[in-house]
Design an enzyme around this catalytic site. Structure first.
Site, PDB file in Angstrom:
ATOM      1  N   VAL A 160       0.839  -1.199   0.000  1.00 15.93           N
ATOM      2  CA  VAL A 160       0.000   0.000   0.000  1.00 15.93           C
ATOM      3  C   VAL A 160       0.875   1.250   0.000  1.00 15.93           C
ATOM      4  O   VAL A 160       0.604   2.220  -0.711  1.00 15.93           O
ATOM      5  CB  VAL A 160      -0.958  -0.006   1.203  1.00 15.93           C
ATOM      6  CG1 VAL A 160      -1.765   1.292   1.256  1.00 15.93           C
ATOM      7  CG2 VAL A 160      -1.897  -1.200   1.124  1.00 15.93           C
ATOM      8  N   TYR A 161       1.944   1.222   0.790  1.00 13.17           N
ATOM      9  CA  TYR A 161       2.888   2.342   0.796  1.00 13.17           C
ATOM     10  C   TYR A 161       3.471   2.548  -0.597  1.00 13.17           C
ATOM     11  O   TYR A 161       3.538   3.677  -1.097  1.00 13.17           O
ATOM     12  CB  TYR A 161       3.998   2.084   1.807  1.00 13.17           C
ATOM     13  CG  TYR A 161       5.045   3.163   1.867  1.00 13.17           C
ATOM     14  CD1 TYR A 161       4.823   4.326   2.595  1.00 13.17           C
ATOM     15  CD2 TYR A 161       6.259   3.024   1.193  1.00 13.17           C
ATOM     16  CE1 TYR A 161       5.788   5.328   2.652  1.00 13.17           C
ATOM     17  CE2 TYR A 161       7.221   4.012   1.242  1.00 13.17           C
ATOM     18  CZ  TYR A 161       6.981   5.167   1.969  1.00 13.17           C
ATOM     19  OH  TYR A 161       7.935   6.159   2.015  1.00 13.17           O
ATOM     20  N   ALA A 162       3.885   1.451  -1.238  1.00 12.24           N
ATOM     21  CA  ALA A 162       4.424   1.553  -2.587  1.00 12.24           C
ATOM     22  C   ALA A 162       3.399   2.156  -3.537  1.00 12.24           C
ATOM     23  O   ALA A 162       3.721   3.029  -4.354  1.00 12.24           O
ATOM     24  CB  ALA A 162       4.878   0.176  -3.082  1.00 12.24           C
TER      25      ALA A 162
END
Length: 276
Positions: A160-162
């Site tokens: 999700v961060y990516a």
């Protein structure tokens, strides 16, 4: 067109209470910015940082702002325009990270919403409040967005961060090209994609082959130089640029084997994040 200095400029920094944001604010006041506007959601740390920066000659203002909320951003931006008349230098620094689990193990869907809102939508919300006036003006203006090397190379346990940083990079660089196409050469957009930085945000993450954890001040120095020069993209360190090239040049299966052997695909296995 380059800026030799931000002296006399009005600077706004999000996520300014600590870490990179605080370091950017220190650079701005020491370089003689006319006004430095600090935004953060951490009221206690924000007040402490504002107090530390007082006395350097710049007018230091601070507001508690949840940049994940378009309404909160709009209200705070209206205050800034009333107090300062506008912003010349915008640093989109606020960010969060959730990790150390596979995507299907996500227990709290709110983490997805918050990560995308702060890392992807907030830079859009904040920039849209100030960019029209930058475009309409004639003085040198800058927008700096801190993305991540996670925007360049897929990474397990931080999907999700990516995704949020891929979105931030795609948006930021597209706006840069839009400004060029429209002939607004006095406004420059810079996107910075560093690997893990020793701010506490990535505690537990492991450096990988030829890529140690970055020093905060090195990232700030490189970003600040790029902001003033109007450099489109900063990828650091050098090994991260090589990983980006590798991703585009070799077959996916081979890439995966190489990046696994280099330690990149296992760098988040012991991630804990900043202690509260």
């Amino acid at each position: 067109m380059e800026l030799d200095t931000v002296a006399g400029k009005r600077v706004l920094i999000t996520g300014a209470a600590m870490g990179l944001g605080k370091a950017f604010a220190q650079r701005a006041v020491r370089e003689g910015a006319a006004a430095v506007e600090l935004w953060d959601i951490n009221e206690t740390a924000l007040k402490e940082t504002a107090a530390e920066l007082a006395g350097f000659g710049s007018a230091v203002h601070h507001h508690v702002v949840d940049v994940a909320s378009a309404e909160a951003v709009g209200e705070a931006a209206a205050i800034v325009r009333e107090q300062l008349g506008g912003i010349d230098i915008l640093v989109n620094n606020a960010g969060i990270v959730r990790g150390n689990s596979y995507f299907w193990e996500t227990a709290n869907r709110a983490d997805i919403d918050k990560t995308m809102a702060i890392n992807s939508l907030a830079p859009m919300y904040v920039t849209l409040e100030f960019l029209p006036a930058m475009v309409a003006g004639s003085t040198e203006a800058r927008v700096l967005t801190i993305a991540s090397s996670a925007a360049l190379v897929s990474n397990p346990r931080m999907s999700v961060y990516a995704a949020s940083k891929w979105a931030a990079l795609g948006w930021s660089d597209s706006v840069r090209i839009e400004l060029q196409q429209a002939g607004h050469d006095h406004v420059k957009v810079t996107t910075v994609c560093p690997t893990y930085i020793n701010t506490g945000m990535f505690d537990g993450a492991k450096g990988f082959l030829f890529t140690p954890i970055l020093e905060k001040q090195d990232v700030v120095d490189a970003s600040w130089r790029a902001l003033k020069k109007g450099t489109p993209l900063v990828v650091m360190p050098l090994s991260s640029r090589l990983n980006r090239a590798l991703t585009n040049l070799v077959p996916i299966k081979l890439r995966d084997r190489i990046l696994t052997a280099a330690g990149i695909y296992r760098s988040m296995e012991e991630f804990t994040g900043r202690k509260q």
